[in-house]
Design a protein around this motif. Structure first.
Motif, PDB file in Angstrom:
ATOM      1  N   TRP A  27       0.892  -1.066   0.196  1.00 32.48           N
ATOM      2  CA  TRP A  27      -0.008   0.057   0.048  1.00 32.48           C
ATOM      3  C   TRP A  27       0.957   1.276  -0.098  1.00 32.48           C
ATOM      4  O   TRP A  27       1.942   1.291   0.565  1.00 32.48           O
ATOM      5  CB  TRP A  27      -0.717  -0.057   1.093  1.00 32.48           C
ATOM      6  CG  TRP A  27      -1.943  -1.106   1.229  1.00 32.48           C
ATOM      7  CD1 TRP A  27      -2.375  -1.974   0.356  1.00 32.48           C
ATOM      8  CD2 TRP A  27      -3.064  -1.278   2.318  1.00 32.48           C
ATOM      9  NE1 TRP A  27      -3.284  -2.817   0.646  1.00 32.48           N
ATOM     10  CE2 TRP A  27      -3.645  -2.447   1.862  1.00 32.48           C
ATOM     11  CE3 TRP A  27      -3.079  -0.850   3.600  1.00 32.48           C
ATOM     12  CZ2 TRP A  27      -4.530  -2.918   2.741  1.00 32.48           C
ATOM     13  CZ3 TRP A  27      -4.149  -1.039   4.405  1.00 32.48           C
ATOM     14  CH2 TRP A  27      -4.994  -2.085   3.771  1.00 32.48           C
ATOM     15  N   LYS A  28       0.227   2.450  -0.471  1.00 30.77           N
ATOM     16  CA  LYS A  28       0.877   3.499  -0.565  1.00 30.77           C
ATOM     17  C   LYS A  28       0.628   4.517   0.804  1.00 30.77           C
ATOM     18  O   LYS A  28      -0.485   4.384   1.249  1.00 30.77           O
ATOM     19  CB  LYS A  28       0.583   4.316  -1.673  1.00 30.77           C
ATOM     20  CG  LYS A  28       1.145   5.690  -1.668  1.00 30.77           C
ATOM     21  CD  LYS A  28       0.597   6.633  -2.920  1.00 30.77           C
ATOM     22  CE  LYS A  28       0.772   8.117  -3.115  1.00 30.77           C
ATOM     23  NZ  LYS A  28       0.194   8.823  -3.819  1.00 30.77           N
ATOM     24  N   ASP A  29       1.632   5.009   1.240  1.00 25.51           N
ATOM     25  CA  ASP A  29       1.361   5.833   2.508  1.00 25.51           C
ATOM     26  C   ASP A  29       0.830   7.171   2.225  1.00 25.51           C
ATOM     27  O   ASP A  29       1.201   7.844   1.439  1.00 25.51           O
ATOM     28  CB  ASP A  29       2.611   6.237   3.146  1.00 25.51           C
ATOM     29  CG  ASP A  29       2.559   7.069   4.402  1.00 25.51           C
ATOM     30  OD1 ASP A  29       1.526   7.393   4.899  1.00 25.51           O
ATOM     31  OD2 ASP A  29       3.506   7.275   5.422  1.00 25.51           O
ATOM     32  N   ALA A  30      -0.530   7.488   2.754  1.00 23.67           N
ATOM     33  CA  ALA A  30      -1.350   8.561   2.340  1.00 23.67           C
ATOM     34  C   ALA A  30      -1.117   9.554   3.392  1.00 23.67           C
ATOM     35  O   ALA A  30      -1.539  10.823   3.135  1.00 23.67           O
ATOM     36  CB  ALA A  30      -2.787   8.271   2.148  1.00 23.67           C
ATOM     37  N   GLY A  31      -0.468   9.383   4.323  1.00 22.53           N
ATOM     38  CA  GLY A  31      -0.295  10.310   5.613  1.00 22.53           C
ATOM     39  C   GLY A  31      -0.776   9.901   6.761  1.00 22.53           C
ATOM     40  O   GLY A  31      -1.126   8.666   7.079  1.00 22.53           O
ATOM     41  N   ILE A  32       0.099  10.459   7.747  1.00 21.51           N
ATOM     42  CA  ILE A  32       0.016  10.063   9.136  1.00 21.51           C
ATOM     43  C   ILE A  32      -0.732  11.105   9.989  1.00 21.51           C
ATOM     44  O   ILE A  32      -0.332  12.306  10.074  1.00 21.51           O
ATOM     45  CB  ILE A  32       0.980   9.577   9.847  1.00 21.51           C
ATOM     46  CG1 ILE A  32       1.646   8.435   9.227  1.00 21.51           C
ATOM     47  CG2 ILE A  32       0.909   9.230  11.211  1.00 21.51           C
ATOM     48  CD1 ILE A  32       2.834   7.857   9.605  1.00 21.51           C
ATOM     49  N   VAL A  33      -1.686  11.189  10.708  1.00 19.10           N
ATOM     50  CA  VAL A  33      -2.225  12.085  11.784  1.00 19.10           C
ATOM     51  C   VAL A  33      -1.786  11.583  13.164  1.00 19.10           C
ATOM     52  O   VAL A  33      -2.279  10.657  13.547  1.00 19.10           O
ATOM     53  CB  VAL A  33      -3.810  12.339  11.712  1.00 19.10           C
ATOM     54  CG1 VAL A  33      -4.170  13.280  12.734  1.00 19.10           C
ATOM     55  CG2 VAL A  33      -4.177  12.754  10.439  1.00 19.10           C
ATOM     56  N   TYR A  34      -0.989  12.200  13.715  1.00 18.69           N
ATOM     57  CA  TYR A  34      -0.531  12.014  15.251  1.00 18.69           C
ATOM     58  C   TYR A  34      -1.510  12.712  16.246  1.00 18.69           C
ATOM     59  O   TYR A  34      -1.845  13.814  16.200  1.00 18.69           O
ATOM     60  CB  TYR A  34       0.848  12.348  15.495  1.00 18.69           C
ATOM     61  CG  TYR A  34       1.805  11.802  14.616  1.00 18.69           C
ATOM     62  CD1 TYR A  34       2.506  10.518  15.144  1.00 18.69           C
ATOM     63  CD2 TYR A  34       2.421  12.541  13.481  1.00 18.69           C
ATOM     64  CE1 TYR A  34       3.190   9.936  14.325  1.00 18.69           C
ATOM     65  CE2 TYR A  34       3.313  11.982  12.845  1.00 18.69           C
ATOM     66  CZ  TYR A  34       3.904  10.664  13.170  1.00 18.69           C
ATOM     67  OH  TYR A  34       4.802   9.992  12.531  1.00 18.69           O
ATOM     68  N   ALA A  35      -2.074  11.729  17.276  1.00 15.11           N
ATOM     69  CA  ALA A  35      -3.157  12.137  18.010  1.00 15.11           C
ATOM     70  C   ALA A  35      -2.651  11.720  19.512  1.00 15.11           C
ATOM     71  O   ALA A  35      -3.230  10.890  20.070  1.00 15.11           O
ATOM     72  CB  ALA A  35      -4.541  11.515  17.714  1.00 15.11           C
ATOM     73  N   GLY A  36      -1.574  12.394  19.853  1.00 17.49           N
ATOM     74  CA  GLY A  36      -1.126  11.944  21.380  1.00 17.49           C
ATOM     75  C   GLY A  36      -2.085  12.392  22.244  1.00 17.49           C
ATOM     76  O   GLY A  36      -2.948  13.508  22.352  1.00 17.49           O
ATOM     77  N   GLY A  37      -1.963  11.745  23.495  1.00 15.15           N
ATOM     78  CA  GLY A  37      -2.801  12.256  24.511  1.00 15.15           C
ATOM     79  C   GLY A  37      -4.009  11.711  24.803  1.00 15.15           C
ATOM     80  O   GLY A  37      -4.946  12.181  25.347  1.00 15.15           O
ATOM     81  N   ASN A  38      -4.460  10.655  23.863  1.00 15.39           N
ATOM     82  CA  ASN A  38      -5.841  10.206  23.875  1.00 15.39           C
ATOM     83  C   ASN A  38      -5.758   8.708  24.326  1.00 15.39           C
ATOM     84  O   ASN A  38      -5.477   7.888  23.699  1.00 15.39           O
ATOM     85  CB  ASN A  38      -6.436  10.170  22.392  1.00 15.39           C
ATOM     86  CG  ASN A  38      -6.401  11.670  21.986  1.00 15.39           C
ATOM     87  OD1 ASN A  38      -7.290  12.563  22.607  1.00 15.39           O
ATOM     88  ND2 ASN A  38      -5.605  12.128  21.028  1.00 15.39           N
ATOM     89  N   MET A  39      -6.138   8.548  25.601  1.00 12.10           N
ATOM     90  CA  MET A  39      -6.015   7.133  25.881  1.00 12.10           C
ATOM     91  C   MET A  39      -7.421   6.626  26.264  1.00 12.10           C
ATOM     92  O   MET A  39      -7.654   5.760  26.284  1.00 12.10           O
ATOM     93  CB  MET A  39      -5.147   7.125  27.492  1.00 12.10           C
ATOM     94  CG  MET A  39      -3.747   7.273  27.084  1.00 12.10           C
ATOM     95  SD  MET A  39      -3.035   5.959  25.921  1.00 12.10           S
ATOM     96  CE  MET A  39      -3.257   4.644  26.992  1.00 12.10           C
ATOM     97  N   ALA A  40      -8.713   7.311  26.629  1.00  8.47           N
ATOM     98  CA  ALA A  40      -9.839   6.875  26.846  1.00  8.47           C
ATOM     99  C   ALA A  40     -10.825   7.352  25.942  1.00  8.47           C
ATOM    100  O   ALA A  40     -10.446   8.419  25.125  1.00  8.47           O
ATOM    101  CB  ALA A  40     -10.139   7.464  28.140  1.00  8.47           C
ATOM    102  N   ALA A  41     -11.869   6.811  25.671  1.00  7.27           N
ATOM    103  CA  ALA A  41     -12.824   6.923  24.720  1.00  7.27           C
ATOM    104  C   ALA A  41     -13.482   8.453  25.136  1.00  7.27           C
ATOM    105  O   ALA A  41     -13.609   8.780  26.256  1.00  7.27           O
ATOM    106  CB  ALA A  41     -13.888   6.052  25.063  1.00  7.27           C
TER     107      ALA A  41
END
Length: 61
Positions: A27-41
């Motif tokens: 697959w081709k990498d379309a990008g990454i979104v980093y979403a740090g600091g999210n542990m609970a729903a």
């Protein structure tokens, strides 16, 4: 991607797995979104900038 912390170092193992998965599947990498600091729903609701980044990436696909 989501991780407990919000530094690049927190994402290193997940990023390595993601890149290996891309290579394996061809697959081709379309990008990454980093979403740090999210542990609970629901934690992401406190980070509208992360939600917007994810929305923009999805719209670009």
């Amino acid at each position: 991607m989501a991780a407990e912390g919000d530094t690049e170092e927190n994402f290193a193992p997940v990023r390595a797995y993601y890149k290996a998965l891309l290579d394996c599947l061809g697959w081709k990498d379309a990008g990454i979104v980093y979403a740090g600091g999210n542990m609970a729903a629901g934690d992401i609701q406190a980070h509208p900038e992360q939600l917007e980044a994810a929305r923009q990436l999805g719209a670009a696909l």
